[in-house]
Motif scaffolding. Sequence first.
Motif, PDB file in Angstrom:
ATOM      1  N   GLN A  35       0.770  -1.225   0.020  1.00  0.00           N
ATOM      2  CA  GLN A  35       0.029   0.090   0.058  1.00  0.00           C
ATOM      3  C   GLN A  35       0.950   1.262  -0.004  1.00  0.00           C
ATOM      4  N   LEU A  36       2.112   0.962   0.327  1.00  0.00           N
ATOM      5  CA  LEU A  36       2.952   2.266   0.328  1.00  0.00           C
ATOM      6  C   LEU A  36       4.545   1.814  -0.026  1.00  0.00           C
ATOM      7  N   PRO A  37       4.784   2.341  -1.354  1.00  0.00           N
ATOM      8  CA  PRO A  37       5.841   1.938  -2.012  1.00  0.00           C
ATOM      9  C   PRO A  37       7.146   2.934  -1.343  1.00  0.00           C
ATOM     10  N   ARG A  38       8.202   2.225  -1.285  1.00  0.00           N
ATOM     11  CA  ARG A  38       9.462   3.051  -1.009  1.00  0.00           C
ATOM     12  C   ARG A  38       9.765   3.798  -2.215  1.00  0.00           C
ATOM     13  N   ALA A  39      10.279   4.902  -2.163  1.00  0.00           N
ATOM     14  CA  ALA A  39      10.567   5.777  -3.028  1.00  0.00           C
ATOM     15  C   ALA A  39      12.259   5.992  -3.065  1.00  0.00           C
ATOM     16  N   GLY A  40      12.989   5.458  -2.196  1.00  0.00           N
ATOM     17  CA  GLY A  40      14.349   5.615  -2.259  1.00  0.00           C
ATOM     18  C   GLY A  40      15.068   5.457  -0.750  1.00  0.00           C
ATOM     19  N   GLY A  41      15.962   5.814  -0.569  1.00  0.00           N
ATOM     20  CA  GLY A  41      16.837   5.765   0.754  1.00  0.00           C
ATOM     21  C   GLY A  41      17.461   4.485   0.713  1.00  0.00           C
ATOM     22  N   ASP A  52       2.382   9.359  -2.575  1.00  0.00           N
ATOM     23  CA  ASP A  52       1.969   8.124  -2.206  1.00  0.00           C
ATOM     24  C   ASP A  52       1.267   7.874  -0.872  1.00  0.00           C
ATOM     25  N   VAL A  53       1.525   9.094  -0.055  1.00  0.00           N
ATOM     26  CA  VAL A  53       1.225   9.011   1.283  1.00  0.00           C
ATOM     27  C   VAL A  53      -0.074   9.728   1.351  1.00  0.00           C
TER      28      VAL A  53
END
Length: 68
Positions: A35-41, A52-53
């Motif tokens: 439901q919440l993809p990581r975008a980086g880091g 996305d949030v």
Amino acid sequence: MEPLFVPPGYLTAHQVAAQLGVGLPAVRQLVRRGQLPRAGGTPRQPYYAWADVQPLIRARRPRVPAAA
């Protein structure tokens, strides 16, 4: 520990948790469920796109009944 640099338009896991009013375990569950993809880091310090949030924040708002 917060990452040293998060690009504009992105939030740390702590910031996402604060926006949603949940704890870090709940943020991890959102990621696991897709439901919440990581975008980086990094794996230990990911960040997430604000775009996305926002839908998650809207979905968590209490629904106000319509006036009769």
